[in-house]
Design a protein around this motif. Structure first.
Motif, PDB file in Angstrom:
ATOM      1  N   CYS A 310       3.467 -12.588 -12.881  1.00  8.71           N
ATOM      2  CA  CYS A 310       3.561 -12.529 -11.466  1.00  8.71           C
ATOM      3  C   CYS A 310       2.285 -12.914 -10.736  1.00  8.71           C
ATOM      4  CB  CYS A 310       3.828 -11.199 -10.745  1.00  8.71           C
ATOM      5  SG  CYS A 310       5.292 -10.193 -11.522  1.00  8.71           S
ATOM      6  N   THR A 311       2.778 -14.008  -9.791  1.00  7.70           N
ATOM      7  CA  THR A 311       1.429 -14.960  -9.297  1.00  7.70           C
ATOM      8  C   THR A 311       1.283 -14.448  -7.680  1.00  7.70           C
ATOM      9  OG1 THR A 311       3.107 -16.615  -8.737  1.00  7.70           O
ATOM     10  CG2 THR A 311       2.118 -16.629 -10.886  1.00  7.70           C
ATOM     11  N   LEU A 312       0.123 -14.807  -7.385  1.00  6.29           N
ATOM     12  CA  LEU A 312      -0.444 -14.715  -5.841  1.00  6.29           C
ATOM     13  C   LEU A 312      -0.734 -15.841  -5.511  1.00  6.29           C
ATOM     14  CD1 LEU A 312      -1.802 -12.908  -3.774  1.00  6.29           C
ATOM     15  CD2 LEU A 312      -3.854 -12.952  -5.060  1.00  6.29           C
ATOM     16  N   LEU A 324       2.170  -4.263 -11.178  1.00  5.33           N
ATOM     17  CA  LEU A 324       2.465  -2.892 -10.887  1.00  5.33           C
ATOM     18  C   LEU A 324       2.056  -1.963 -12.101  1.00  5.33           C
ATOM     19  CD1 LEU A 324       5.562  -2.996  -8.643  1.00  5.33           C
ATOM     20  CD2 LEU A 324       2.965  -2.842  -7.866  1.00  5.33           C
ATOM     21  N   GLU A 325       1.206  -1.401 -11.841  1.00  3.06           N
ATOM     22  CA  GLU A 325       1.002  -0.152 -12.970  1.00  3.06           C
ATOM     23  C   GLU A 325       1.305   1.001 -12.327  1.00  3.06           C
ATOM     24  OE1 GLU A 325      -3.210  -0.379 -14.096  1.00  3.06           O
ATOM     25  OE2 GLU A 325      -2.921  -2.280 -15.148  1.00  3.06           O
ATOM     26  N   GLU A 326       1.380   2.008 -12.845  1.00  2.75           N
ATOM     27  CA  GLU A 326       1.674   3.583 -12.489  1.00  2.75           C
ATOM     28  C   GLU A 326       0.477   3.852 -11.343  1.00  2.75           C
ATOM     29  OE1 GLU A 326       2.543   7.992 -14.044  1.00  2.75           O
ATOM     30  OE2 GLU A 326       2.092   6.478 -15.435  1.00  2.75           O
ATOM     31  N   TYR A 362       1.537   3.398  -3.979  1.00  6.82           N
ATOM     32  CA  TYR A 362       0.519   2.581  -4.693  1.00  6.82           C
ATOM     33  C   TYR A 362      -0.627   2.538  -4.022  1.00  6.82           C
ATOM     34  CZ  TYR A 362       4.766   1.315  -7.455  1.00  6.82           C
ATOM     35  OH  TYR A 362       5.624   1.322  -8.334  1.00  6.82           O
ATOM     36  N   ASP A 363      -1.810   2.517  -4.990  1.00  2.95           N
ATOM     37  CA  ASP A 363      -2.934   2.135  -4.429  1.00  2.95           C
ATOM     38  C   ASP A 363      -3.265   0.694  -4.618  1.00  2.95           C
ATOM     39  OD1 ASP A 363      -4.028   4.663  -3.845  1.00  2.95           O
ATOM     40  OD2 ASP A 363      -4.727   4.991  -5.944  1.00  2.95           O
ATOM     41  N   ILE A 364      -4.070  -0.170  -3.899  1.00  2.00           N
ATOM     42  CA  ILE A 364      -4.218  -1.455  -4.231  1.00  2.00           C
ATOM     43  C   ILE A 364      -5.512  -1.620  -4.773  1.00  2.00           C
ATOM     44  CG2 ILE A 364      -4.320  -3.687  -3.063  1.00  2.00           C
ATOM     45  CD1 ILE A 364      -2.167  -2.969  -1.128  1.00  2.00           C
TER      46      ILE A 364
END
Length: 371
Positions: A310-312, A324-326, A362-364
């Motif tokens: 996935c790209t930004l 995305l992780e847990e 979710y935290d960032i």
């Protein structure tokens, strides 16, 4: 406003990399959220790359105003959009109408693909195989394993994988739901597009018509750009027929670019907000020369082997990866971001999470600069 310095040859205006970037982002609905329906967006974009289930959802979340996953899942359940192998022999999400026309357009490329498998298909009558496979999948949607096993009974000396690939190449096979629905799971089961949609395939559009649609979604572009997008060859004749109706430009490498006269070509300094794109997004796959989106120093960094990340996008260009992780959205930039850029990326990440995962927290986190 177009950035149009004269090229050194004087043959056509020069479009710099940033001008090409902003024009392409505008066509790709990535400069600002577009007030379009899912069906209208999928049609305008000529489909969404969909090797996996989730990417089309994230692709539309980055592009559409008010998008929710259900806005794509419901039309897929209603058979208004479908998943089928088309461009570049990869799975795309298309509208039903485009499924029934674009697949015939790329059929010659699917036929050429079978040359690679000719050793495993020795002695196989491909017309008979297509007829038998059609009967099988229209009687009941089949997995590729079931299709291989059934065809192997007819041609026990053939390569089973080659038999299944031949069926996929010769027939317009769509993945039936619940595969492709958001929050649902299911094996890949296949039937023909005609059977699933309840209507026959339509004549393939002319190459000229598809050139115009490609330029509306991906232009300005060269002949090689469109050939890379479609996985087709010999499209120059279509561009030449259309030349009197098109504008021509040159990029910084000197390649000739074609464009629609009334298509948007924003000022190269137009702001481009950060965007979180899925793996294999159309933006990164649909030009032979990807410099308009991928800086030379970052070429090849959005995939490893057969796996894409996935790209930004930051300021319109590939600038990092995300996952995305847990409990966390992890962002790995390729270069150090300024405080302002980090704030903008964080805000964009929060918006994406609200759209795609409204019931989760979710935290960032920013990972180390990825070198």
């Amino acid at each position: 406003m177009t950035n149009t310095k004269r090229s050194v040859t004087g043959t056509a205006p020069l479009l710099g990399t940033r001008a090409l970037n902003r024009a392409t982002l505008d066509r790709q609905l990535l400069l600002r959220p577009a007030p379009l329906s899912v069906a209208a967006a999928v049609e305008h974009l000529l489909g969404l790359q969909a090797q996996n289930v989730k990417p089309p959802y994230y692709a539309l979340a980055a592009r559409l105003d008010g998008f929710t996953p259900e806005a794509l899942s419901q039309p897929m359940a209603d058979r208004e959009v479908v998943r089928i192998v088309t461009m570049r022999s990869t799975i795309h999400t298309h509208t039903a109408d485009d499924c029934l026309t674009l697949r015939p357009l790329v059929q010659p490329a699917r036929d050429r693909e079978l040359v690679t498998f000719r050793a495993g298909l020795a002695g196989v009558d491909l017309d008979r195989l297509a007829g038998l496979a059609r009967d099988l999948v229209e009687a009941e949607p089949r997995t590729m394993k079931q299709l291989r096993e059934a065809l192997l009974q007819e041609w026990p000396d053939a390569d089973s994988q080659a038999l299944a690939v031949a069926a996929r190449c010769r027939l317009p096979l769509v993945q039936v739901t619940p595969r492709g629905l958001w929050g649902r799971s299911g094996q890949v089961r296949l039937t023909t597009a005609e059977h699933w949609l309840g209507r026959p395939a339509q004549p393939a559009p002319t190459p000229d018509a598809v050139v115009l649609r490609y330029l509306a979604a991906f232009g300005p572009a060269s002949v090689k750009d469109m050939q890379a997008w479609a996985g087709m060859t010999r499209l120059r004749d279509a561009f030449e027929r259309l030349r009197p109706r098109l504008l021509t430009f040159r990029d910084e490498a000197g390649a000739e670019l074609f464009d629609l006269p009334d298509a948007p070509r924003p000022d190269p300094d137009t702001p481009a907000p950060p965007r979180f794109l899925p793996e294999f997004d159309n933006l990164l796959l649909s030009h032979a020369d990807r410099a308009r989106v991928v800086p030379p120093e970052h070429r090849g960094r959005s995939w490893k082997g057969n796996m894409a990340y996935c790209t930004l996008l930051v300021d319109g260009f590939l600038a990092g990866l995300w996952r995305l992780e847990e409990g966390a959205l992890v962002i790995e930039p390729f270069d150090r971001l300024t405080r302002s850029q980090k704030d903008e990326v964080t805000a964009a990440g929060e918006r994406m999470l609200r759209v795609m995962h409204p019931e989760s927290s979710y935290d960032i986190r920013f990972g180390a600069v990825r070198t």
